[in-house]
Design a protein around this motif. Sequence first.
Motif, mmCIF file in Angstrom:
data_model
loop_
_atom_site.group_PDB
_atom_site.id
_atom_site.type_symbol
_atom_site.label_atom_id
_atom_site.label_comp_id
_atom_site.label_asym_id
_atom_site.label_seq_id
_atom_site.Cartn_x
_atom_site.Cartn_y
_atom_site.Cartn_z
ATOM 1 N N VAL A 1 0.842 -1.376 -0.244
ATOM 2 C CA VAL A 1 0.004 0.165 -0.025
ATOM 3 C C VAL A 1 0.814 1.192 0.005
ATOM 4 C CG1 VAL A 1 -1.684 1.297 1.321
ATOM 5 C CG2 VAL A 1 -2.037 -0.917 1.121
ATOM 6 N N ARG A 2 1.918 1.256 0.915
ATOM 7 C CA ARG A 2 2.816 2.426 0.776
ATOM 8 C C ARG A 2 3.492 2.670 -0.401
ATOM 9 N NH1 ARG A 2 3.964 0.136 5.944
ATOM 10 N NH2 ARG A 2 5.766 -0.658 5.259
ATOM 11 N N GLN B 1 3.869 5.817 -5.670
ATOM 12 C CA GLN B 1 3.709 5.861 -7.106
ATOM 13 C C GLN B 1 2.364 6.717 -7.629
ATOM 14 O OE1 GLN B 1 3.671 1.780 -8.791
ATOM 15 N NE2 GLN B 1 5.278 1.162 -7.273
ATOM 16 N N LEU B 2 1.716 6.632 -6.679
ATOM 17 C CA LEU B 2 0.548 7.635 -7.206
ATOM 18 C C LEU B 2 0.455 9.049 -6.594
ATOM 19 C CD1 LEU B 2 -2.213 4.991 -6.805
ATOM 20 C CD2 LEU B 2 -1.461 5.586 -9.038
#
Length: 220
Positions: free
Chosen positions: A204-205, A210-211
């Motif tokens: 998740v991190r 990345q987003l």
Amino acid sequence: MPLRPLSPIESRVLATLMEKARTVPDSYPLTLNSLVSGCNQKTSRDPLMNVTDAQAQEALDSLKLLSLVFESSGSRVARWEHNFQRGVGVPEQSAVLLGLLILRGPQTAGELRINSERWYRFADISSVEAFLEELQDRAEEKGGPLVVKLARAPGMREQRWAHLLCGPVDPGEHQSEPSTAVSGHLEARIETLEKQVAQLGATVRDLCEQLGMSQPGHSE
């Protein structure tokens, strides 16, 4: 004629043959060496034992006299099979439950259902309980009860069951702690889950970075 009480080593040898017949059928019947390894394995056993070749052979010889095991023919090396269901006079499901209780120590019906997955698939816990109660209420002319329901241990919602193949068991025994095999199984599952949660958190991190998003639970 009632079955005489088995010694701890006799019961371990017998139940190991029962287990391996179901879990590793390609290697069954077992040689003495394979049988001893199965008796002494560190997983799915409570208590842990250190059975020697001589002790296992002595147990096999005595179990053979009781018609609970027999030596298979047609092999250069002696191989052994169990004759539990016919020798004790119980159906397959009852034999499975007794084998698990011998190998893993006292367990609840729910634990028995989980631990029996590789041996036999019970439809539900009620089915397990029905066979346990049948074993507990076994008529004296058939040899008498083969299991007993133990007093509820502190911190446990369900009562556990113990086998009687090695003789009478005090219903108040084993109250202090759940079986070590069950505890070890739960600890292993918790450790696995913790690793999976950590891996998911790392994933998740990485996705958030990345987003260009803030991580869950963190404000900008």
